[in-house]
Design a protein around this motif. Structure first.
Motif, PDB file in Angstrom:
ATOM      1  N   SER A 184       0.843  -1.192   0.000  1.00 40.50           N
ATOM      2  CA  SER A 184       0.000   0.000   0.000  1.00 40.50           C
ATOM      3  C   SER A 184       0.879   1.244   0.000  1.00 40.50           C
ATOM      4  O   SER A 184       1.796   1.379   0.809  1.00 40.50           O
ATOM      5  N   SER A 208      -5.892   2.088  -4.430  1.00 35.99           N
ATOM      6  CA  SER A 208      -6.542   1.022  -3.663  1.00 35.99           C
ATOM      7  C   SER A 208      -5.524   0.369  -2.729  1.00 35.99           C
ATOM      8  O   SER A 208      -4.321   0.391  -2.991  1.00 35.99           O
ATOM      9  N   PRO A 209      -5.991  -0.208  -1.627  1.00 34.68           N
ATOM     10  CA  PRO A 209      -5.079  -0.878  -0.693  1.00 34.68           C
ATOM     11  C   PRO A 209      -4.594  -2.219  -1.229  1.00 34.68           C
ATOM     12  O   PRO A 209      -5.190  -2.781  -2.157  1.00 34.68           O
ATOM     13  N   SER A 240      -4.701   4.630  -0.513  1.00 32.06           N
ATOM     14  CA  SER A 240      -4.289   3.252  -0.254  1.00 32.06           C
ATOM     15  C   SER A 240      -3.871   3.076   1.209  1.00 32.06           C
ATOM     16  O   SER A 240      -4.328   2.161   1.892  1.00 32.06           O
ATOM     17  N   GLU A 242      -5.341   0.588   4.668  1.00 32.94           N
ATOM     18  CA  GLU A 242      -4.431  -0.526   4.947  1.00 32.94           C
ATOM     19  C   GLU A 242      -4.428  -0.831   6.455  1.00 32.94           C
ATOM     20  O   GLU A 242      -4.088   0.040   7.265  1.00 32.94           O
TER      21      GLU A 242
END
Length: 263
Positions: free
Chosen positions: A42, A65-66, A132, A136
């Motif tokens: 991430s 996005s993670p 991200s 996480e």
């Protein structure tokens, strides 16, 4: 697909595009199917782009996005005469982009030493890697407080960040994970809004300290910075002035900056 294009695509992944959203006349986001076996940390970025004149035209894009997500999300600026974004902004559902599946970057937990508060300073689309980071789980295992800031000229440019926070609050698992650890500060520099000014000015005049419970402390605070080169240098100088040392993947420190730009 002709042989020239096939040769150019060796080692590349083809990603199908979905969920395209134009936030302003200058910014848009989109999702892609995540290739099987593609792994990243991430906060990292990947080289993505399009085939132009039989060759891949690639630029560095932070993965928004993670690392656990089944899809890859990207948040991009539109540059009218930009070699890539002038084309990328016209993507339609089902179109394909290309990606070099070798993620890299310094905006990762491995580049920071342990701390108590994590500050994520961004301007414009510089919020992408932090989209991200704040989704996480490791972020909340390592830090007691996470402060995400984004500064833009106009209020509408902050919509992506506000939507991101709303998505986290609306997700049962993420909202439980994040709890009250995440603070979002969104400011404008041109249009009147509830919070005005550059974050560097907030650091200097004490507004950030007042909003977060104290000034930057090298003993307990860690910082990630993403934005324009001028923004990076100004924040870097403030971090160093506070006694912080810059980190890297090979030698973790108290702050890190990202230098990947898109056109």
């Amino acid at each position: 697909m002709n042989q020239v294009v096939e040769k150019a695509l060796r080692g590349m992944a083809l990603l199908k595009v979905s969920n395209i959203r134009h936030w302003t006349d200058r910014t848009f986001s989109f999702n892609c199917a995540r290739p099987a076996g593609f792994r990243f940390r991430s906060g990292e970025f990947a080289m993505i782009g399009l085939i132009v004149d039989g060759k891949p035209l690639l630029r560095a894009y932070s993965i928004a996005s993670p690392a656990w997500d089944d899809e890859l999300e990207f948040y991009s600026i539109k540059v009218e005469d930009g070699p890539l974004t002038s084309r990328l902004q016209h993507l339609a559902e089902g179109d394909e982009i290309v990606m070099r599946p070798k993620p890299v970057g310094t905006l990762v937990h491995d580049a920071l030493t342990r701390g108590k508060r994590l500050f994520l300073f961004s301007t414009g689309t510089g919020i992408a890697p932090f989209a991200s980071i704040i989704r996480e789980p490791e972020t909340y295992e390592k830090f007691d407080k996470v402060v995400l800031t984004q500064t833009c000229r106009e209020a509408k440019e902050l919509d992506y960040g506000h939507d991101l926070i709303a998505r986290i609050k609306g997700d049962e698992m993420l909202s439980e994970l994040v709890g009250d650890k995440l603070l979002h500060i969104a400011t404008t520099t041109r249009e009147e809004s509830p919070a005005m000014g550059r974050m560097t000015d907030w650091i200097r005049d004490g507004r950030l300290a007042a909003a977060t419970g104290g000034p930057l402390d090298p003993a307990s605070d860690r910082v990630m910075i993403c934005g324009s080169m001028a923004m990076l240098q100004e924040h870097k100088a403030l971090c160093e002035g506070a006694g912080m040392a810059e980190g890297s993947n090979s030698e973790p420190g108290q702050f890190v900056i990202e230098k990947a730009f898109v056109d």
